[in-house]
Design a protein around this motif. Structure first.
Motif, PDB file in Angstrom:
ATOM      1  N   ASP A 199     -34.476  20.738 -30.134  1.00  0.00           N
ATOM      2  CA  ASP A 199     -35.291  20.100 -31.176  1.00  0.00           C
ATOM      3  C   ASP A 199     -35.661  18.661 -30.835  1.00  0.00           C
ATOM      4  N   SER A 200     -34.911  18.037 -29.923  1.00  0.00           N
ATOM      5  CA  SER A 200     -35.203  16.649 -29.582  1.00  0.00           C
ATOM      6  C   SER A 200     -36.251  16.531 -28.481  1.00  0.00           C
ATOM      7  N   ALA A 201     -36.598  17.670 -27.865  1.00  0.00           N
ATOM      8  CA  ALA A 201     -37.516  17.609 -26.725  1.00  0.00           C
ATOM      9  C   ALA A 201     -38.815  16.841 -27.034  1.00  0.00           C
ATOM     10  N   PRO A 202     -39.472  17.084 -28.197  1.00  0.00           N
ATOM     11  CA  PRO A 202     -40.710  16.333 -28.449  1.00  0.00           C
ATOM     12  C   PRO A 202     -40.494  14.814 -28.469  1.00  0.00           C
ATOM     13  N   ILE A 203     -39.401  14.366 -29.101  1.00  0.00           N
ATOM     14  CA  ILE A 203     -39.142  12.924 -29.153  1.00  0.00           C
ATOM     15  C   ILE A 203     -38.859  12.388 -27.751  1.00  0.00           C
ATOM     16  N   VAL A 204     -38.216  13.213 -26.907  1.00  0.00           N
ATOM     17  CA  VAL A 204     -37.984  12.793 -25.524  1.00  0.00           C
ATOM     18  C   VAL A 204     -39.322  12.563 -24.834  1.00  0.00           C
ATOM     19  N   PHE A 205     -40.260  13.518 -24.991  1.00  0.00           N
ATOM     20  CA  PHE A 205     -41.572  13.354 -24.351  1.00  0.00           C
ATOM     21  C   PHE A 205     -42.287  12.112 -24.873  1.00  0.00           C
ATOM     22  N   ALA A 206     -42.309  11.958 -26.207  1.00  0.00           N
ATOM     23  CA  ALA A 206     -43.031  10.813 -26.779  1.00  0.00           C
ATOM     24  C   ALA A 206     -42.374   9.501 -26.364  1.00  0.00           C
ATOM     25  N   GLY A 207     -41.044   9.461 -26.441  1.00  0.00           N
ATOM     26  CA  GLY A 207     -40.324   8.236 -26.099  1.00  0.00           C
ATOM     27  C   GLY A 207     -40.538   7.864 -24.642  1.00  0.00           C
ATOM     28  N   LEU A 208     -40.441   8.847 -23.741  1.00  0.00           N
ATOM     29  CA  LEU A 208     -40.603   8.539 -22.322  1.00  0.00           C
ATOM     30  C   LEU A 208     -42.058   8.193 -22.006  1.00  0.00           C
ATOM     31  N   GLY A 209     -43.002   8.828 -22.702  1.00  0.00           N
ATOM     32  CA  GLY A 209     -44.410   8.477 -22.505  1.00  0.00           C
ATOM     33  C   GLY A 209     -44.654   7.025 -22.842  1.00  0.00           C
ATOM     34  N   GLU A 210     -44.138   6.612 -23.999  1.00  0.00           N
ATOM     35  CA  GLU A 210     -44.308   5.220 -24.405  1.00  0.00           C
ATOM     36  C   GLU A 210     -43.554   4.284 -23.452  1.00  0.00           C
ATOM     37  N   THR A 211     -42.395   4.737 -22.964  1.00  0.00           N
ATOM     38  CA  THR A 211     -41.618   3.914 -22.032  1.00  0.00           C
ATOM     39  C   THR A 211     -42.449   3.579 -20.796  1.00  0.00           C
ATOM     40  N   ILE A 212     -43.153   4.588 -20.279  1.00  0.00           N
ATOM     41  CA  ILE A 212     -43.843   4.358 -19.002  1.00  0.00           C
ATOM     42  C   ILE A 212     -45.015   3.394 -19.183  1.00  0.00           C
ATOM     43  N   ASN A 213     -45.740   3.456 -20.342  1.00  0.00           N
ATOM     44  CA  ASN A 213     -46.833   2.487 -20.456  1.00  0.00           C
ATOM     45  C   ASN A 213     -46.332   1.092 -20.837  1.00  0.00           C
ATOM     46  N   GLU A 214     -45.209   1.043 -21.564  1.00  0.00           N
ATOM     47  CA  GLU A 214     -44.683  -0.288 -21.882  1.00  0.00           C
ATOM     48  C   GLU A 214     -44.087  -0.944 -20.641  1.00  0.00           C
ATOM     49  N   ARG A 215     -43.534  -0.117 -19.734  1.00  0.00           N
ATOM     50  CA  ARG A 215     -43.014  -0.674 -18.486  1.00  0.00           C
ATOM     51  C   ARG A 215     -44.133  -1.299 -17.651  1.00  0.00           C
ATOM     52  N   ALA A 216     -45.355  -0.761 -17.815  1.00  0.00           N
ATOM     53  CA  ALA A 216     -46.492  -1.337 -17.101  1.00  0.00           C
ATOM     54  C   ALA A 216     -47.056  -2.542 -17.848  1.00  0.00           C
ATOM     55  N   GLY A 217     -46.553  -2.801 -19.063  1.00  0.00           N
ATOM     56  CA  GLY A 217     -46.980  -3.985 -19.804  1.00  0.00           C
ATOM     57  C   GLY A 217     -47.909  -3.717 -20.966  1.00  0.00           C
ATOM     58  N   VAL A 218     -48.146  -2.435 -21.291  1.00  0.00           N
ATOM     59  CA  VAL A 218     -49.079  -2.124 -22.374  1.00  0.00           C
ATOM     60  C   VAL A 218     -48.336  -1.440 -23.525  1.00  0.00           C
TER      61      VAL A 218
END
Lengths: 324, 353
Positions: free
Chosen positions: A14-33
Motif C-alpha cells: 500500500d505504500s508503493a504509490p507514496i514511495v514513487f511520489a516521494g522519490l520522484g519529488e526527491t530527484i527533482n529537489e536534488r537538482a534544485g527544483v
C-alpha cells in the motif's frame, strides 16, 4: 506470525504509490527544483491512468499516460521557474489547484466505473523463502518496481558519476556549471523525470491500491509525499522509510478502529488520523527539540545519530541560476 | 534576445493573461463536448444575472476578501501561509463551540439575546483563527519548520478535529436530515437582506478589514517593518526590527481574518458547522493575493471575479451538466497565465531604460 507478515506485506504494497511520489519529488529537489504540484499531479495521474487503462484495456498504456501527464505538469513548473524565473512555489501551488480541478472535470465519465487492476505476481522460488518470501516476493509488479526504484535511486545518487553531477547541481550550481554541467538542461531533465514518477504514483493508486476513480481520489497523499521528502532529508532510503512509516500508521488506524475501547471515537475520524500524526512526527524529528535531546547523549553517539536523523536541504533548492 | 516593442502589444498586454486563460478553458470545454461561448455566458448569468445570484456571489466574495486580507499580511512578511484553510476551519469550530453556550439540542436560543450570541460566535471565531495561526508561527520561528509543512499538518489536524466533533460529541441528537451540527434557529442568524442570503453587515465588515489592511500595510511603521522582514529577514533583524514579533503579528492578523471568515460561514451562511466548511476559500485567497501582486485594493475586484466564477460554475452543473470544477480550472489558469506572461515580459521585453 503469519498475520503479522501479512500486515507487513500489505504495508509494503500500500505504500508503493507514496514511495514513487516521494522519490520522484526527491530527484527533482536534488537538482534544485521544488515541484509543489505533487498533490495535483497525483490526482491527475490517477484519473488519466485509470481512464486510459479503462478505455484501451492496457495497464501499461495507463501507467505511461499517467507518467506523460506528470511530466507535462512538471514541464510547466520547470518552464515557469527555470526559464521564466518565477517563484517556484507559486507556479507549483497554482498547478496543484489546476491539476486537481482538471482531474475532477475530465474524470466525470469514469467515476465509480469498475476497471482493470494490477494482478499479484508471485515470484517462484523466491516467494518460498522464509519470512522475506511472503514479505517481498509475493507482491505485484508495481511493488517490485518500487523496491527497485529505492535501490536504484540510492545507487544512482551515491555510486555513479551522473548522480554526483545531479547532487552538485542542487548544491552548488555555479561550481557544477564551471565543471561543464549544463545546469538548466539537467534541471529540466530531472524535473520531468520526477514529474513522471509522481504521475506514475497517481496511477499506482487508481490501478493498484484504491481501485477506480472518484472525486479527489488521492486527496492528501500528494501533500504527505511532499512532506516526507523534506523530512526524509532528500535521501532515497530515508524517504522510502518515511513512506513505509506512513503506511504503518494507516494500518494501525484501521486496526484501532475495531478495538472496543475506542468505540466513542466516530469511525469517520480514523482514516484521517494518520495525516496529522505523520506530519507531527516529522515536525518533531526536525525541530530544534531533537538537537537538544541529542546533545544530552555521549559525543560519539551524538555524531552517528545526527548523521542518520538530520540532514540539510540541497543548498541551491528553489533558487534561480543564471547560465552564461 | 529582445523583441521590438509595438503599440498594440502594449495595449494588449494587461489582457493577455485573461485571454490565454479563456482560450485554454475553451479548448478544454471543446474536448469535453461543451460549447465554450454558451458556457461563459452561463458563467456570467449564473453569478450576476439575477439579484439572488448576485447575493450568492457577494456571500462568497465576503469570505474571499476576508481571507485575502489576512494573507496580505503573511505574504508581506514573506510567509506562505498554506495553513489558512485550517485557520478558517478552526475559526468555524470555535464559533460553533461558542454558539453551544447559548443553544439547546434543537438549536433554539435559550440564554441571552441573538446579538450577544453573535458577538460571542465571532469572538470565538477570531480566537480560534488566531490560535491556529500562532501554532504555525511557533513551529516556524521556534521549531524551524517550513510554514508550508507546519500549515499542512495543522490543516490535517483541524479537518480531523472537525470530523471527530461532527460525528462525535456535536452530532445531532434529534436525528436531523442535514449533515453537520444542528441548525441554529433563524433569529440567531446574521441578519440578511429580505429573502436573500447576503448580509450587508458582513460586506461592510469585509471592506473595513481590507481597508484596515491597506492602511496598516502602507501607512504605518508596522507595515514598513513587515515589508522589511519579507524582503530580507536578516537585514531587518540587523536594523533592529524585532523579526520574531513581526512574524507572530503577521500570523495573528491572518488568523484573525480567517477566523472571522470561519465564523461568518457558520453564523451567516450555513447556520451550523458542516464538514469541509472552509470550501477551499483559503487556497483561492492565495491565488487572489498572488494575482493582486500583493496590493490590497486590487483584491476587491479580483475577489469579485473569483466569486462570480465560483458561483457561476455551480450553475453550469445544474443547467449544462458540466462539472463545477471547470470554474477552478479557469481561476487557476488565469493566475498561471499571469505568472507566465510576467516571466515572458521580464525575459524578452525588458525596457531599455
Amino acid at each position: 506470525m503469519e498475520a503479522l507478515l501479512a500486515t507487513l506485506a500489505s504495508i509494503l504494497r500500500d505504500s508503493a504509490p507514496i514511495v514513487f511520489a516521494g522519490l520522484g519529488e526527491t530527484i527533482n529537489e536534488r537538482a534544485g527544483v521544488v515541484n509543489l504540484s505533487v498533490e495535483g499531479t497525483m490526482l491527475l495521474g490517477a484519473m488519466t491512468g485509470f481512464a486510459v487503462a479503462f478505455v484501451s484495456g492496457s495497464l501499461t498504456l495507463g501507467f505511461l499516460a499517467a507518467m506523460l501527464v506528470g511530466s507535462l505538469i512538471a514541464l510547466i513548473v520547470a518552464f515557469g521557474s527555470i526559464t521564466f524565473k518565477q517563484d517556484q512555489v507559486a507556479v507549483g501551488f497554482v498547478m496543484t489547484l489546476m491539476a486537481s480541478d482538471l482531474s475532477s472535470f475530465l474524470g466525470v465519465p469514469y467515476v465509480r466505473v469498475p476497471g482493470p487492476q494490477v494482478e499479484t505476481l508471485r515470484l517462484p522460488l523466491l516467494a518460498d523463502l522464509p519470512v522475506i518470501g511472503p514479505l517481498l516476493f509475493d507482491q505485484d509488479i508495481v511493488t517490485y518496481l518500487s523496491f527497485g526504484l529505492i535501490i536504484g535511486m540510492w545507487a544512482w545518487f551515491y555510486k555513479t558519476q551522473p548522480g554526483l553531477r545531479l547532487r552538485g547541481t542542487g548544491e552548488r550550481p555555479e561550481a557544477a556549471f564551471a565543471r561543464g554541467t549544463n545546469v538548466k538542461a539537467l534541471r529540466y531533465t530531472y524535473t520531468l523525470l520526477g514529474g513522471a514518477l509522481i504521475g506514475f504514483a497517481g496511477a499506482a493508486y487508481s490501478l493498484h491500491i484504491k481501485l477506480g476513480w472518484s472525486h479527489r481520489h488521492t486527496a492528501g497523499f500528494g501533500w504527505i509525499a511532499l512532506a516526507i521528502v523534506i523530512f526524509g532529508g532528500w535521501d532515497p532510503l530515508k524517504v522510502a522509510f518515511g513512506a513505509y512509516f506512513f503506511g504503518a500508521l494507516r494500518a494501525a488506524a484501521t486496526t484501532l478502529q475495531g478495538i472496543p475501547e475506542f468505540k466513542d471515537i466516530p469511525v469517520q475520524a480514523f482514516p484521517l488520523l494518520p495525516f496529522p500524526l505523520m506530519i507531527l512526527t516529522l515536525i518533531l524529528f526536525n525541530s530544534d527539540g531533537l538537537n537538544r535531546v541529542l546533545s544530552l547523549l555521549p559525543l560519539r553517539l551524538q555524531r552517528t545519530l545526527s548523521g542518520i536523523l538530520r540532514s540539510n536541504p540541497p543548498a541551491a533548492l528553489g533558487t534561480h541560476f543564471e547560465q552564461q | 534576445m529582445t523583441l521590438p516593442r509595438s503599440r498594440w502589444l502594449d495595449w494588449l498586454a494587461p489582457f493577455a493573461p485573461l485571454l490565454i486563460a479563456l482560450a485554454f478553458t475553451s479548448a478544454l470545454l471543446l474536448i469535453a463536448g461543451a460549447p465554450p461561448l454558451a458556457t461563459f455566458q452561463k458563467l456570467i448569468t449564473g453569478s450576476l444575472g439575477t439579484p439572488g445570484k448576485q447575493a450568492d456571489t457577494a456571500v462568497v466574495w465576503t469570505s474571499l476578501v476576508l481571507c485575502s486580507a489576512g494573507l496580505l499580511a503573511t505574504f508581506t512578511a514573506g510567509q506562505w501561509n498554506i495553513g489558512i484553510e485550517g485557520q478558517i476551519m478552526m475559526g468555524a469550530i470555535f464559533a460553533t463551540g461558542a454558539s453551544r453556550f447559548f443553544l439547546d439540542d434543537t438549536g433554539t436560543l435559550v440564554t441571552a439575546t441573538p446579538e450577544v450570541m453573535l458577538v460571542a460566535v465571532f469572538s470565538g471565531g477570531v480566537l480560534g483563527g488566531i490560535l491556529w495561526a500562532l501554532f504555525a508561527a511557533v513551529l516556524k520561528v521556534f521549531g524551524r519548520v517550513h510554514e508550508i509543512f507546519g500549515g499542512l499538518g495543522l490543516n490535517f489536524v483541524s479537518t480531523a478535529l472537525s470530523i471527530y466533533l461532527l460525528f462525535g460529541p456535536w452530532r445531532q441528537r434529534t436525528g436531523g436530515t442535514l449533515s453537520g451540527t444542528v441548525q441554529f434557529e433563524p433569529r440567531t442568524w446574521l441578519p440578511t437582506l429580505e429573502g436573500m442570503r447576503v448580509s450587508p453587515l458582513a460586506i461592510v465588515a469585509a471592506l473595513l478589514v481590507i481597508g484596515a489592511l491597506y492602511l496598516s500595510l502602507h501607512g504605518t511603521v508596522w507595515g514598513l517593518q513587515l515589508k522589511a522582514v519579507g524582503r530580507n529577514i536578516r537585514g531587518a533583524y540587523t536594523l533592529g526590527i524585532r523579526t520574531h514579533r513581526m512574524l507572530f503579528s503577521a500570523y495573528a492578523v491572518c488568523g484573525a481574518c480567517a477566523g472571522i471568515a470561519g465564523a461568518y460561514l457558520v453564523a451567516g451562511v450555513h447556520h451550523r458547522l458542516i464538514p469541509g466548511i472552509s470550501s477551499g476559500y483559503g487556497f483561492l485567497g492565495i491565488l487572489i493575493v498572488l494575482l493582486s501582486g500583493f496590493r490590497a485594493l486590487w483584491v476587491i475586484p479580483i475577489a469579485l471575479f473569483f466569486s462570480a466564477v465560483s458561483i457561476g460554475s455551480t450553475a453550469l452543473q445544474l443547467d449544462l451538466q458540466l462539472d463545477s470544477s471547470v470554474g477552478g480550472v479557469l481561476q487557476a489558469a488565469v493566475v498561471l497565465s499571469v505568472l507566465l506572461v510576467q516571466g515572458f515580459r521580464e525575459r524578452y521585453l525588458k525596457r531599455e531604460a
